[in-house]
Design a protein around this motif. Structure first.
Motif, PDB file in Angstrom:
ATOM      1  N   MET A 151       5.190  -1.674   3.342  1.00 30.85           N
ATOM      2  CA  MET A 151       5.675  -2.979   3.789  1.00 30.85           C
ATOM      3  C   MET A 151       6.704  -2.810   4.900  1.00 30.85           C
ATOM      4  O   MET A 151       7.331  -1.756   5.018  1.00 30.85           O
ATOM      5  CB  MET A 151       6.336  -3.701   2.607  1.00 30.85           C
ATOM      6  CG  MET A 151       5.359  -4.022   1.490  1.00 30.85           C
ATOM      7  SD  MET A 151       6.185  -4.533  -0.028  1.00 30.85           S
ATOM      8  CE  MET A 151       6.824  -2.970  -0.559  1.00 30.85           C
ATOM      9  N   TYR A 199      -1.344  -6.231  -1.209  1.00 32.57           N
ATOM     10  CA  TYR A 199      -1.427  -4.925  -0.524  1.00 32.57           C
ATOM     11  C   TYR A 199      -2.586  -4.106  -1.090  1.00 32.57           C
ATOM     12  O   TYR A 199      -3.272  -3.400  -0.365  1.00 32.57           O
ATOM     13  CB  TYR A 199      -0.088  -4.177  -0.641  1.00 32.57           C
ATOM     14  CG  TYR A 199       1.007  -4.900   0.113  1.00 32.57           C
ATOM     15  CD1 TYR A 199       1.298  -4.569   1.428  1.00 32.57           C
ATOM     16  CD2 TYR A 199       1.699  -5.960  -0.480  1.00 32.57           C
ATOM     17  CE1 TYR A 199       2.265  -5.265   2.144  1.00 32.57           C
ATOM     18  CE2 TYR A 199       2.674  -6.664   0.219  1.00 32.57           C
ATOM     19  CZ  TYR A 199       2.955  -6.311   1.527  1.00 32.57           C
ATOM     20  OH  TYR A 199       3.902  -6.999   2.240  1.00 32.57           O
ATOM     21  N   ARG A 200      -2.789  -4.226  -2.409  1.00 32.26           N
ATOM     22  CA  ARG A 200      -3.905  -3.498  -3.022  1.00 32.26           C
ATOM     23  C   ARG A 200      -5.228  -3.989  -2.447  1.00 32.26           C
ATOM     24  O   ARG A 200      -6.112  -3.201  -2.121  1.00 32.26           O
ATOM     25  CB  ARG A 200      -3.878  -3.706  -4.540  1.00 32.26           C
ATOM     26  CG  ARG A 200      -5.063  -3.080  -5.254  1.00 32.26           C
ATOM     27  CD  ARG A 200      -5.009  -3.279  -6.759  1.00 32.26           C
ATOM     28  NE  ARG A 200      -4.958  -4.683  -7.123  1.00 32.26           N
ATOM     29  CZ  ARG A 200      -4.868  -5.127  -8.373  1.00 32.26           C
ATOM     30  NH1 ARG A 200      -4.814  -4.272  -9.377  1.00 32.26           N
ATOM     31  NH2 ARG A 200      -4.826  -6.411  -8.630  1.00 32.26           N
ATOM     32  N   THR A 260      -3.547  -3.921   6.086  1.00 33.09           N
ATOM     33  CA  THR A 260      -2.365  -4.475   5.425  1.00 33.09           C
ATOM     34  C   THR A 260      -2.524  -5.998   5.439  1.00 33.09           C
ATOM     35  O   THR A 260      -3.167  -6.549   6.333  1.00 33.09           O
ATOM     36  CB  THR A 260      -1.082  -4.096   6.190  1.00 33.09           C
ATOM     37  OG1 THR A 260      -1.222  -4.523   7.547  1.00 33.09           O
ATOM     38  CG2 THR A 260      -0.848  -2.592   6.158  1.00 33.09           C
ATOM     39  N   PRO A 300       1.367  -5.026  10.203  1.00 31.51           N
ATOM     40  CA  PRO A 300       2.115  -3.807   9.866  1.00 31.51           C
ATOM     41  C   PRO A 300       2.972  -3.378  11.060  1.00 31.51           C
ATOM     42  O   PRO A 300       2.697  -3.776  12.194  1.00 31.51           O
ATOM     43  CB  PRO A 300       1.012  -2.789   9.628  1.00 31.51           C
ATOM     44  CG  PRO A 300      -0.091  -3.227  10.543  1.00 31.51           C
ATOM     45  CD  PRO A 300      -0.025  -4.739  10.599  1.00 31.51           C
ATOM     46  N   LEU A 355       2.605  -7.395  -4.711  1.00 32.44           N
ATOM     47  CA  LEU A 355       1.929  -6.107  -4.462  1.00 32.44           C
ATOM     48  C   LEU A 355       0.413  -6.207  -4.502  1.00 32.44           C
ATOM     49  O   LEU A 355      -0.291  -5.402  -3.885  1.00 32.44           O
ATOM     50  CB  LEU A 355       2.424  -5.050  -5.466  1.00 32.44           C
ATOM     51  CG  LEU A 355       3.888  -4.620  -5.279  1.00 32.44           C
ATOM     52  CD1 LEU A 355       4.343  -3.737  -6.446  1.00 32.44           C
ATOM     53  CD2 LEU A 355       4.061  -3.866  -3.954  1.00 32.44           C
ATOM     54  N   ALA A 367       1.769   0.738  -1.518  1.00 33.88           N
ATOM     55  CA  ALA A 367       1.926  -0.382  -0.588  1.00 33.88           C
ATOM     56  C   ALA A 367       2.928   0.033   0.487  1.00 33.88           C
ATOM     57  O   ALA A 367       3.965   0.616   0.180  1.00 33.88           O
ATOM     58  CB  ALA A 367       2.441  -1.610  -1.325  1.00 33.88           C
ATOM     59  N   SER A 380      -5.915  -5.541   0.472  1.00 33.76           N
ATOM     60  CA  SER A 380      -6.130  -5.155   1.876  1.00 33.76           C
ATOM     61  C   SER A 380      -6.411  -3.669   2.015  1.00 33.76           C
ATOM     62  O   SER A 380      -7.180  -3.259   2.881  1.00 33.76           O
ATOM     63  CB  SER A 380      -4.901  -5.474   2.718  1.00 33.76           C
ATOM     64  OG  SER A 380      -4.588  -6.823   2.608  1.00 33.76           O
ATOM     65  N   ALA A 381      -5.782  -2.872   1.148  1.00 35.55           N
ATOM     66  CA  ALA A 381      -5.933  -1.417   1.259  1.00 35.55           C
ATOM     67  C   ALA A 381      -7.375  -0.981   1.012  1.00 35.55           C
ATOM     68  O   ALA A 381      -7.766   0.113   1.422  1.00 35.55           O
ATOM     69  CB  ALA A 381      -4.982  -0.720   0.294  1.00 35.55           C
TER      70      ALA A 381
END
Ligand SMILES: *Cc1c(COP(=O)(O)O)cnc(C)c1O
Length: 386
Positions: free
Chosen positions: A62, A232-233, A241, A245, A229, A60, A235-236
């Motif tokens: 951030m 973030y997983r 993000t 970002p 978290l 992630a 969106s990845a």
């Protein structure tokens, strides 16, 4: 008036200098982030971070300083009311304990005096005695003491249990050996402004499958929104993000990571270690004491003799020589200095720093002659030719 012809030599353990090619990127116009162009930069940054962190884990990215990454680790690893083991020795280790308390987690402290290392056997004993410990919080390079901790050995013990192994690698990763996957690190916190040579403002957390499983199967919801978290997983999956970002910083980061990757992470570790050994040799030759029993490679914490006035020494280094190094924290405040040797700080910067330090120490009546530290430093440097 400050001398405008003096080079500013930033040699603190964060922030560190930024290479010119990344500085150029930082000066570019601001563009939007929901674009193919940014997704490509982001994807590259993630792949390169994985390479430098020695991991296949998801990472992630951030907005925030290193502490944001630490806070993300705490809130996602252990629910309120849970228990965690904190390897407690130094300012940044203390931060793990403060974070735990703030989120209702009971920190069990394995404490050693500042400057000493934790033993893996002892960590195993703690985990056996208290099997409800859900995570072990540790530090790769304790920036407040200059110690490099035995993360590999400790990781081996934690991996035998259900506890998550959490490592603050904020100052160490990218400068000294850290094999996230091979060492069983479940949550690795890193920041942009140390060995990764990027301005402050990005926080990274690498998350293992064991850690994701825990986040997915417990009914804890992290007591945080921005730092959850799982967002973030998700969106990845599309190289995005969840929130805006720092496109500019990520683009500069990708450039710096490209440089590190081109040299090769193991070569970087060897180079950093060589600089560290040279600086330590210089300090010893000048009859100065290295504080850490097992020093890390990214910085050196040097104790200053009683008779040396540390704050005026630091001021003179900066004003006369343009050398910006750091003082120390906690009980060491006013009694030690910290010299960083990572990232875009090179051997000649260190030569300059040692030469300036010699001169200021001599002016404060420390009994050495000019060149004492430099001679030892150069001899040490020549011991190994790359
Ligand atoms: C710098 C540092 C931090 C804190 O990072 P910030 O970016 O100041 O929030 C945490 N741990 C270690 C070991 C550090 O060196």
């Amino acid at each position: 008036m400050k001398n405008p012809l003096l080079h500013y030599r930033l040699m603190t353990p964060g922030p560190t200098p930024v290479p010119p090619s990344a500085l150029k990127i930082l000066g570019q116009e601001i563009k939007h982030h929901r674009t193919e162009e940014f997704r490509e930069i982001f994807r590259r940054a993630i792949f390169l971070l994985q390479e430098i962190f020695c991991t296949q884990n998801k990472i992630a990215i951030m907005c925030g300083s290193g502490t944001a990454a630490m806070e993300a680790c705490v809130v996602n690893a252990v629910p309120a009311g849970g228990k965690a083991l904190v390897l407690y020795s130094g300012k940044f280790a203390e931060r793990w304990a403060h974070l735990c308390k703030r989120f209702g987690i009971t920190p069990i402290l394995y404490e050693v005096p500042w400057g000493e290392v934790f033993l893996a056997e002892k960590v195993a004993e703690f985990l056996q005695r208290e099997p409800d410990i859900q995570a072990v919080f540790s530090t790769l390079s304790e920036t407040s003491t200059g110690v490099g901790h035995r993360i590999q050995e400790i990781g081996r013990e934690v991996a035998k249990t259900d506890a998550l192994f959490v490592v603050d690698g904020i100052s160490g990763v990218g400068g000294m050996e850290c094999r996230t996957d091979a060492w069983g690190i479940d949550l690795l916190a890193v920041g942009s402004q140390k060995a990764l040579m990027t301005p402050p403002g990005l926080a990274f957390v690498a998350v293992s499958e064991k850690a994701w499983r825990k986040m997915d199967t417990t009914d804890i919801y992290p007591p945080a929104f921005y730092l959850d978290l799982r967002a973030y997983r998700k969106s990845a999956e599309t190289w995005d993000t969840p929130y805006t970002p720092s496109r500019t910083l990520i683009a500069a980061l990708a450039e710096n990571l490209r440089i590190l990757s081109e040299i090769g992470v193991e070569n970087i570790w060897a180079h950093t270690s060589r600089m560290a050994r040279s600086v330590r040799a210089a300090m010893k030759a000048m009859n100065l004491e290295i504080f850490a029993k097992e020093p890390c490679d990214v910085l050196t914490l040097v104790k200053m003799p009683e008779k040396i006035h540390v704050s005026s020494l630091l001021t003179r280094l900066e004003e006369e020589f343009g050398v910006k190094i750091a003082g120390a924290q906690g009980d060491l405040k006013g009694r030690a200095i910290r010299i960083a040797h990572m990232g875009f700080i090179d051997y000649l910067d260190l030569i300059g720093c040692v030469a300036a330090l010699e001169q200021v120490l001599i002016s404060q009546k420390w009994p050495i002659t000019p060149g004492t530290g430099l001679t030892a430093m150069q001899k040490k440097w020549l011991e190994k030719t790359v």
